[in-house]
Design a protein around this motif. Structure first.
Motif, PDB file in Angstrom:
ATOM      1  N   ALA A 247      50.401  55.851   2.951  1.00 59.12           N
ATOM      2  CA  ALA A 247      49.277  55.536   3.811  1.00 59.12           C
ATOM      3  C   ALA A 247      48.079  55.558   2.881  1.00 59.12           C
ATOM      4  O   ALA A 247      46.918  54.871   2.988  1.00 59.12           O
ATOM      5  N   GLU A 248      48.008  56.642   2.154  1.00 56.95           N
ATOM      6  CA  GLU A 248      46.874  56.708   0.993  1.00 56.95           C
ATOM      7  C   GLU A 248      46.911  55.262   0.068  1.00 56.95           C
ATOM      8  O   GLU A 248      45.599  54.799  -0.210  1.00 56.95           O
ATOM      9  N   HIS A 250      47.674  52.172   1.342  1.00 61.25           N
ATOM     10  CA  HIS A 250      47.047  51.347   1.918  1.00 61.25           C
ATOM     11  C   HIS A 250      45.588  51.551   2.317  1.00 61.25           C
ATOM     12  O   HIS A 250      44.751  50.590   2.500  1.00 61.25           O
ATOM     13  N   ARG A 251      45.275  52.778   2.446  1.00 62.78           N
ATOM     14  CA  ARG A 251      43.818  53.052   2.631  1.00 62.78           C
ATOM     15  C   ARG A 251      42.745  52.803   1.418  1.00 62.78           C
ATOM     16  O   ARG A 251      41.876  52.036   1.718  1.00 62.78           O
ATOM     17  N   ALA A 256      43.362  49.729   6.100  1.00 62.74           N
ATOM     18  CA  ALA A 256      43.665  50.929   6.921  1.00 62.74           C
ATOM     19  C   ALA A 256      44.700  50.644   8.173  1.00 62.74           C
ATOM     20  O   ALA A 256      45.273  51.727   8.391  1.00 62.74           O
ATOM     21  N   GLY A 259      47.677  51.266   7.247  1.00 63.13           N
ATOM     22  CA  GLY A 259      48.238  52.720   6.492  1.00 63.13           C
ATOM     23  C   GLY A 259      48.367  53.675   7.909  1.00 63.13           C
ATOM     24  O   GLY A 259      49.036  54.644   7.707  1.00 63.13           O
ATOM     25  N   LEU A 260      47.783  53.373   9.105  1.00 64.71           N
ATOM     26  CA  LEU A 260      47.850  53.982  10.316  1.00 64.71           C
ATOM     27  C   LEU A 260      49.464  54.422  10.422  1.00 64.71           C
ATOM     28  O   LEU A 260      49.448  55.720  10.639  1.00 64.71           O
ATOM     29  N   THR A 285      44.443  62.618   6.355  1.00 65.22           N
ATOM     30  CA  THR A 285      44.434  61.241   6.051  1.00 65.22           C
ATOM     31  C   THR A 285      44.130  60.208   7.311  1.00 65.22           C
ATOM     32  O   THR A 285      43.741  59.172   7.193  1.00 65.22           O
ATOM     33  N   GLU A 288      40.565  59.802   7.629  1.00 65.19           N
ATOM     34  CA  GLU A 288      40.182  58.834   6.657  1.00 65.19           C
ATOM     35  C   GLU A 288      40.532  57.363   6.909  1.00 65.19           C
ATOM     36  O   GLU A 288      39.412  56.436   6.872  1.00 65.19           O
ATOM     37  N   LEU A 289      41.486  57.216   7.460  1.00 68.95           N
ATOM     38  CA  LEU A 289      41.767  55.618   7.902  1.00 68.95           C
ATOM     39  C   LEU A 289      41.067  55.341   9.200  1.00 68.95           C
ATOM     40  O   LEU A 289      40.621  54.126   9.064  1.00 68.95           O
ATOM     41  N   TRP A 290      40.912  56.326  10.235  1.00 74.45           N
ATOM     42  CA  TRP A 290      39.764  55.734  11.266  1.00 74.45           C
ATOM     43  C   TRP A 290      38.729  55.449  10.658  1.00 74.45           C
ATOM     44  O   TRP A 290      37.608  54.812  11.243  1.00 74.45           O
ATOM     45  N   ALA A 292      37.594  54.450   7.768  1.00 75.43           N
ATOM     46  CA  ALA A 292      37.542  53.048   7.291  1.00 75.43           C
ATOM     47  C   ALA A 292      37.775  51.825   8.089  1.00 75.43           C
ATOM     48  O   ALA A 292      37.228  50.637   7.680  1.00 75.43           O
TER      49      ALA A 292
END
Length: 413
Positions: A247-248, A250-251, A256, A259-260, A285, A288-290, A292
């Protein structure tokens, strides 16, 4: 207090018999039976109301087994504390890890084997690195190497490599980090025997090094291969960690959306196995993805941050705490309904705390992000002096990351 009492009780049983060579097991059985009888008589006598007197400890000692505790019993009791410490590492309770490890190192060191005692030292030094930084950890590691030479103790040597690798990544010494990865690869080769945990560690370090070098596709390929291995051998904790790493990756590669699913899968693994601190990290994490994905998701991200904060601030180390503070500040700055001028402390307080923690870790990349956000905040507030000061610190960390100095000293303390 518990440590002192435990040591006192064990010493009063006597230490002359700790190294009995010819023990056929009958002595241990007799000792346990008598200890059980003594405990029963003690509990039955304690049911009556009585006043605490000065010789209560002597009274307990009178009822207890007068013979010395056999080495096998001490080793078994001590191993239980080490197992508890390892379990709490997975669950995510740092205080319980420290407590159980300290009890073992204080009360059972005399009867402990070299490998188990060095494992206790390793756990305590790892705690130092996470909560006090690398300077404190390396000072303790020097003492551990004097007691357990790294040439003859693989656990101490492995810990040293792990700490050097973490510090190299934080300082931006990618060449040094790659050298350590190569050494991990040699240790985990088939020539030295197949150790699946060491092979997993080597692959994880390699993926993280590739990620720091922004080689995202290669890092994802290594992580995917590692997940297959962990799944095959039913390594559930490692499964959750590798999913979080994917996930990290892909972020940071601006994917993003991809990565979810990995972050959600990691969160699901953690919930299934009660990995509380790792679950909090997975939730962070997700936030952070949301973020992004755009400002429309700022409130959702903020809700996730608040959900993870109690666990992170209560049990997380310097890096995880600083990361959560940065995400919290970014949630406010990204939210179109939030006004910095109305509540600047909501942004500046977490950023100042993050900067303080990252200074200890010498984590240039994350520290640069902190000062960039501080400069933007001061710019919104019209504070030019503070803005320029934050911008200068931002430039310092970026320069240190891009042009790491003292590389020749990075493989030593």
């Amino acid at each position: 207090q518990n440590l002192r009492l435990s040591s006192h009780v064990l010493s009063d049983f006597g230490t002359d018999g700790l190294s009995i060579a010819n023990d056929n097991g009958s002595f241990s059985t007799s000792w346990l039976r008598n200890l059980s009888d003594a405990s029963s008589s003690w509990h039955s006598s304690s049911t009556k109301p009585r006043k605490l007197i000065t010789n209560d400890f002597d009274n307990f000692h009178f009822h207890a087994q007068p013979s010395p505790i056999p080495t096998s019993v001490l080793q078994l009791a001590g191993s239980a504390y080490l197992m508890r410490a390892t379990a709490w590492e997975h669950y995510g309770s740092a205080p319980m890890v420290r407590m159980n490890t300290l009890v073992y190192a204080t009360c059972f060191a005399d009867a402990a084997s070299s490998s188990e005692l060095s494992l206790a030292y390793v756990k305590l030094i790892e705690q130092l690195a996470v909560f006090k930084g690398y300077s404190a950890a390396f000072c303790a590691l020097k003492l551990a190497e004097e007691k357990f030479p790294s040439s003859t103790n693989s656990q101490i040597h492995l810990l040293k490599m792990q700490l050097l690798h973490e510090r190299a990544l934080h300082r931006g010494h990618l060449r040094i980090a790659q050298q350590i990865c190569d050494e991990f690869g040699v240790l985990s080769s088939s020539v030295s025997g197949v150790d699946i945990e060491l092979k997993t560690e080597a692959s994880l370090r390699r993926a993280r090094t590739l990620l720091a070098a922004k080689q995202f596709s290669q890092a994802a390929a290594v992580a995917n291969s590692l997940f297959t291995t962990c799944y095959k051998y039913n390594m559930q904790v490692e499964n959750a960690s590798v999913l979080l790493l994917l996930a990290e990756i892909h972020r940071k590669s601006d994917n993003a959306v991809l990565g979810l699913p990995y972050a959600l899968a990691s969160q699901s693994f953690c919930k299934s196995f009660n990995l509380d601190l790792l679950e909090a990290s997975a939730t962070l994490t997700l936030a952070e993805l949301w973020l992004a994905l755009g400002s429309n998701h700022a409130k959702r991200a903020l809700s996730l941050v608040y959900q993870s904060l109690p666990m992170i601030l209560g049990h997380g180390g310097l890096e995880l705490r600083a990361r959560s503070q940065i995400v919290l500040a970014k949630c406010h700055l990204t939210d179109p309904e939030f006004s910095v001028s109305e509540d600047p402390c909501a942004v500046l307080d977490p950023l100042n705390q993050a900067a303080e923690d990252l200074q200890v870790l010498e984590y240039h990349e994350m520290a640069a992000e902190v000062y960039y956000l501080k400069a933007m905040t001061y710019n919104h507030l019209g504070k030019e002096y503070e803005r320029e000061e934050a911008a200068a610190r931002f430039k310092e960390h970026v320069t240190a990351l891009e042009n790491p100095r003292d590389e020749e000293d990075s493989l030593v303390y």
